[in-house]
Design an enzyme around this catalytic site. Sequence first.
Site, PDB file in Angstrom:
ATOM      1  N   ASP A  61      29.397  43.941  84.877  1.00 16.94           N
ATOM      2  CA  ASP A  61      28.269  44.168  83.962  1.00 16.94           C
ATOM      3  C   ASP A  61      27.024  44.652  84.695  1.00 16.94           C
ATOM      4  O   ASP A  61      25.939  44.743  84.111  1.00 16.94           O
ATOM      5  CB  ASP A  61      27.927  42.864  83.223  1.00 16.94           C
ATOM      6  CG  ASP A  61      28.853  42.620  82.040  1.00 16.94           C
ATOM      7  OD1 ASP A  61      29.074  43.569  81.263  1.00 16.94           O
ATOM      8  OD2 ASP A  61      29.363  41.496  81.901  1.00 16.94           O
ATOM      9  N   GLU A  66      18.736  46.043  83.511  1.00 10.89           N
ATOM     10  CA  GLU A  66      17.524  45.495  82.892  1.00 10.89           C
ATOM     11  C   GLU A  66      17.552  43.968  82.844  1.00 10.89           C
ATOM     12  O   GLU A  66      16.502  43.322  82.862  1.00 10.89           O
ATOM     13  CB  GLU A  66      17.383  46.030  81.463  1.00 10.89           C
ATOM     14  CG  GLU A  66      16.147  45.520  80.766  1.00 10.89           C
ATOM     15  CD  GLU A  66      16.073  45.947  79.320  1.00 10.89           C
ATOM     16  OE1 GLU A  66      15.099  46.609  78.978  1.00 10.89           O
ATOM     17  OE2 GLU A  66      16.991  45.631  78.539  1.00 10.89           O
ATOM     18  N   ASP A  67      18.743  43.392  82.800  1.00 10.74           N
ATOM     19  CA  ASP A  67      18.821  41.934  82.677  1.00 10.74           C
ATOM     20  C   ASP A  67      18.447  41.204  83.966  1.00 10.74           C
ATOM     21  O   ASP A  67      18.190  40.007  83.939  1.00 10.74           O
ATOM     22  CB  ASP A  67      20.243  41.525  82.237  1.00 10.74           C
ATOM     23  CG  ASP A  67      20.508  41.965  80.813  1.00 10.74           C
ATOM     24  OD1 ASP A  67      19.574  41.896  79.990  1.00 10.74           O
ATOM     25  OD2 ASP A  67      21.638  42.400  80.524  1.00 10.74           O
ATOM     26  N   ARG A  86      27.286  36.930  85.895  1.00 10.14           N
ATOM     27  CA  ARG A  86      26.286  37.955  86.191  1.00 10.14           C
ATOM     28  C   ARG A  86      25.212  37.476  87.173  1.00 10.14           C
ATOM     29  O   ARG A  86      24.340  38.255  87.553  1.00 10.14           O
ATOM     30  CB  ARG A  86      25.624  38.430  84.883  1.00 10.14           C
ATOM     31  CG  ARG A  86      26.615  39.004  83.869  1.00 10.14           C
ATOM     32  CD  ARG A  86      25.912  39.824  82.810  1.00 10.14           C
ATOM     33  NE  ARG A  86      25.166  40.918  83.406  1.00 10.14           N
ATOM     34  CZ  ARG A  86      24.266  41.649  82.758  1.00 10.14           C
ATOM     35  NH1 ARG A  86      24.036  41.409  81.474  1.00 10.14           N
ATOM     36  NH2 ARG A  86      23.619  42.612  83.363  1.00 10.14           N
ATOM     37  N   ARG A 132      21.433  33.405  76.326  1.00  8.61           N
ATOM     38  CA  ARG A 132      21.315  33.740  77.753  1.00  8.61           C
ATOM     39  C   ARG A 132      20.020  33.232  78.390  1.00  8.61           C
ATOM     40  O   ARG A 132      19.998  32.901  79.577  1.00  8.61           O
ATOM     41  CB  ARG A 132      21.385  35.265  77.941  1.00  8.61           C
ATOM     42  CG  ARG A 132      22.673  35.893  77.448  1.00  8.61           C
ATOM     43  CD  ARG A 132      23.837  35.566  78.352  1.00  8.61           C
ATOM     44  NE  ARG A 132      25.078  36.140  77.870  1.00  8.61           N
ATOM     45  CZ  ARG A 132      25.481  37.370  78.139  1.00  8.61           C
ATOM     46  NH1 ARG A 132      24.740  38.154  78.887  1.00  8.61           N
ATOM     47  NH2 ARG A 132      26.632  37.809  77.666  1.00  8.61           N
ATOM     48  N   HIS A 165      20.543  39.764  72.656  1.00  8.13           N
ATOM     49  CA  HIS A 165      19.230  39.641  73.297  1.00  8.13           C
ATOM     50  C   HIS A 165      18.143  39.985  72.285  1.00  8.13           C
ATOM     51  O   HIS A 165      18.408  40.660  71.291  1.00  8.13           O
ATOM     52  CB  HIS A 165      19.121  40.632  74.467  1.00  8.13           C
ATOM     53  CG  HIS A 165      19.972  40.298  75.652  1.00  8.13           C
ATOM     54  ND1 HIS A 165      21.007  41.092  76.076  1.00  8.13           N
ATOM     55  CD2 HIS A 165      19.921  39.258  76.519  1.00  8.13           C
ATOM     56  CE1 HIS A 165      21.557  40.557  77.161  1.00  8.13           C
ATOM     57  NE2 HIS A 165      20.926  39.439  77.447  1.00  8.13           N
ATOM     58  N   CYS A 256      19.055  48.425  78.357  1.00 12.29           N
ATOM     59  CA  CYS A 256      19.690  47.641  79.434  1.00 12.29           C
ATOM     60  C   CYS A 256      20.052  48.489  80.641  1.00 12.29           C
ATOM     61  O   CYS A 256      20.297  47.943  81.707  1.00 12.29           O
ATOM     62  CB  CYS A 256      20.992  46.992  78.986  1.00 12.29           C
ATOM     63  SG  CYS A 256      21.179  46.712  77.275  1.00 12.29           S
TER      64      CYS A 256
HETATM   65  C1  CIR Z   1      26.618  41.199  78.772  1.00 13.39           C
HETATM   66  O1  CIR Z   1      27.226  40.633  77.862  1.00 13.39           O
HETATM   67  O2  CIR Z   1      25.867  40.604  79.529  1.00 13.39           O
HETATM   68  C2  CIR Z   1      26.815  42.695  78.953  1.00 13.39           C
HETATM   69  N1  CIR Z   1      28.148  43.038  78.633  1.00 13.39           N
HETATM   70  C3  CIR Z   1      25.843  43.453  78.100  1.00 13.39           C
HETATM   71  C4  CIR Z   1      24.423  43.219  78.481  1.00 13.39           C
HETATM   72  C5  CIR Z   1      23.489  44.044  77.699  1.00 13.39           C
HETATM   73  N2  CIR Z   1      22.177  43.867  78.139  1.00 13.39           N
HETATM   74  C6  CIR Z   1      21.110  43.884  77.342  1.00 13.39           C
HETATM   75  O3  CIR Z   1      21.232  43.982  76.140  1.00 13.39           O
HETATM   76  N3  CIR Z   1      19.930  43.748  77.913  1.00 13.39           N
END
Ligand code: CIR
Length: 261
Positions: A61, A66-67, A86, A132, A165, A256
């Site tokens: 991932d 951005e996360d 992650r 999260r 999110h 993201c």
């Molecule tokens: C996740 O589930 O963490 C990733 N597959 C997708 C993350 C998407 N990020 C976001 O919306 N900021």
Amino acid sequence: MHFTRAIVRPPGRNFASGLTSAADGPPQFDAALLQHRRYCEALRACGVEITRLEADPLYPDGTFVEDAAIVTARGAILTRPGAPTRSGETDSVGRTLRAFYPDLLKIDAPGTVDGGDVCEADGHFIIGVSARTNERGANQLREHLEGMGYSTGVVDIRGSETLLHLKTGIAYLGDGVWVGCREIERELEALGGFNIRELISVAATESYAANCVRVNESVLVPAGYPRITQALDLKGLHPLPLEMSEFKKMDGGLSCLSLRF
Ligand code: CIR
């Protein structure tokens, strides 16, 4: 805010092993790479210089950079992503960000924050408590941001069945203009503390497009959502549609895929 830089990371070969709740089948690697390349071209066309991290097979991932951080004009904060698979993504993002932000702050255990839960509107930060981002993480983040002189507010989205999110459902486009899916509109208005001059409602059939991104004079928007694209166009917001099908299969939106600053 005017952006001059962005950090991105292309998807790796094992992108399809990442987390997802979508039932659209596995993403196609080559198509994802192409979509990512077009995304980078669009950022460059908006005047942004790109720093590209290498894909890391340990983190399927990892393309959703951005996360891993909250990046502002006054400082940056490395997050502690809420999904255990992650959590290690922040190491490489931190190494790269330190070149631009030597005094990088961070979120400590047991706090968790995903950058996708943080929405900035002209110096006011809305933080979503989600599956999260936990309350401890949100509180640490508020302290960091308020220490930089920003104001903050928190909205709880844990009751939502569709929002992974906060920014899955809202985007701030500057000048008091917001894009929001119906599910979050009421919370947004109740929260206050920031300028809502105009709220562009996204139809339920176009909810994926609520995650759009203003980059300087343009708005990156997922391709295939004509109503929101037309609404942005009519307001002179210069929509730039980008095919996102392969990232959508992995629950990822436009925002993201980059850290912009
Ligand atoms: C996740 O589930 O963490 C990733 N597959 C997708 C993350 C998407 N990020 C976001 O919306 N900021």
